[in-house]
Design a protein around this motif. Structure first.
Motif, mmCIF file in Angstrom:
data_model
loop_
_atom_site.group_PDB
_atom_site.id
_atom_site.type_symbol
_atom_site.label_atom_id
_atom_site.label_comp_id
_atom_site.label_asym_id
_atom_site.label_seq_id
_atom_site.Cartn_x
_atom_site.Cartn_y
_atom_site.Cartn_z
ATOM 1 N N LYS A 1 -1.114 2.446 -3.378
ATOM 2 C CA LYS A 1 -2.435 2.584 -2.460
ATOM 3 C C LYS A 1 -1.960 3.041 -1.005
ATOM 4 C CE LYS A 1 -4.797 -1.026 -5.284
ATOM 5 N NZ LYS A 1 -5.198 -2.573 -5.191
ATOM 6 N N HIS B 1 3.997 -1.917 -7.687
ATOM 7 C CA HIS B 1 2.973 -1.284 -6.976
ATOM 8 C C HIS B 1 3.826 -0.777 -5.678
ATOM 9 C CE1 HIS B 1 3.007 -4.327 -4.122
ATOM 10 N NE2 HIS B 1 2.949 -5.384 -4.899
ATOM 11 N N ASP C 1 2.613 0.425 -1.633
ATOM 12 C CA ASP C 1 1.842 0.204 -0.441
ATOM 13 C C ASP C 1 2.224 1.420 0.587
ATOM 14 O OD1 ASP C 1 0.532 -1.519 -1.512
ATOM 15 O OD2 ASP C 1 1.740 -3.188 -0.641
ATOM 16 N N SER D 1 1.422 3.291 4.092
ATOM 17 C CA SER D 1 0.434 3.591 5.271
ATOM 18 C C SER D 1 0.487 5.028 5.869
ATOM 19 C CB SER D 1 0.715 2.531 6.198
ATOM 20 O OG SER D 1 0.575 1.015 5.668
#
Length: 253
Positions: A60, A214, A216, A218
């Motif tokens: 994500k 997962h 993450d 940015s």
């Protein structure tokens, strides 16, 4: 601690879907001339692939600021995953070192996507790259430059090489600083399991990446501005801005 069987099942599942997805998009590229019509079409084809890969990896992305259109994007470089995350945010064209062309599978996809390969050992190659990226910019497609010349562990932004900024400085092109960072699941380290640098080998690193529950990511976008004529001063200014954006994301962990 995670069950090893669960980990290996995740690797097998993701690996199968990952390479199946690449095969599907390769076929779509071959069978649909619209996917290879021009750089903008190729960039959108890669954008569709990377959006799918983000889902496959359980990755994500959180963005600060708005991604630009039709500018030279200058970002830090810490992993091959950078290409996936940035391309998934919007259609872009990349400038990469010529060695990437020889990577198994990935180098071939990079060529299909319109990546402009540069031989850093020959300064005259910069002129050829300039001629290659202008059509993309004119079509409103941004072009991504990684000016560090290599990837790192994400601890800091390495010094920028100014030579690739010659086209921007000469033409007063719009440039946008950007920074990328990652966080790994508890019990894992992004610096060694997501970042890809030094003498790391691609295949084992990718297999381990498949195993992570997962990822993450940015992305921070800076303000777009017109390039100045002094490419060395421009490189210093962009480095300062990318470093500040990188710091705003927090350390890679």
């Amino acid at each position: 601690m995670e069950n090893p069987l669960v980990r290996w099942l995740r690797i097998v599942k993701r690996g199968t879907v990952f390479f199946g997805t690449l095969a599907y998009f390769a076929a779509a590229y071959a069978l649909n001339p619209g996917n290879r019509r021009d750089l903008a079409a190729r960039a959108f084809w890669l954008h569709r692939i990377t959006c799918s890969i983000m889902k496959i990896l359980g990755a994500k992305s959180v963005q600060k600021g708005l991604p630009p259109k039709g500018t030279l994007i200058v970002a830090n470089h810490i992993s091959y995953l950078d290409i996936i995350v940035i391309s998934a945010s919007m259609p872009v064209v990349f400038v990469a070192k010529s060695e990437v062309r020889g990577w198994p599978i990935f180098g071939w996809f990079a060529q299909l996507a319109g990546t402009r390969f540069i031989d850093r050992k020959h300064r005259g190659d910069v002129v050829r790259i300039a001629d290659g990226i202008l059509p993309a910019l004119e079509a409103g497609v941004s072009v991504v430059l990684f000016l560090e010349g290599t990837s790192s562990d994400g601890g800091k932004v390495l010094p920028f090489k100014a030579s690739l900024l010659e086209p921007a400085a000469r033409g007063g092109l719009a440039v946008t600083p950007a920074a990328i960072g990652y966080k790994a699941p508890p019990g894992h380290r992004a610096a060694t399991e997501i970042c890809w640098w030094g003498d790391m080998t691609l295949a084992p690193h990718l297999v381990n990446l498949f195993s992570l529950e997962h990822i993450d990511a940015s992305l921070a976008w800076g303000e777009t501005f017109s390039a100045t004529e002094d490419r060395k001063a421009l490189a210093l200014e962009l480095h300062a801005q990318v470093s500040a954006l990188h710091a705003s994301l927090g350390s890679v962990s």
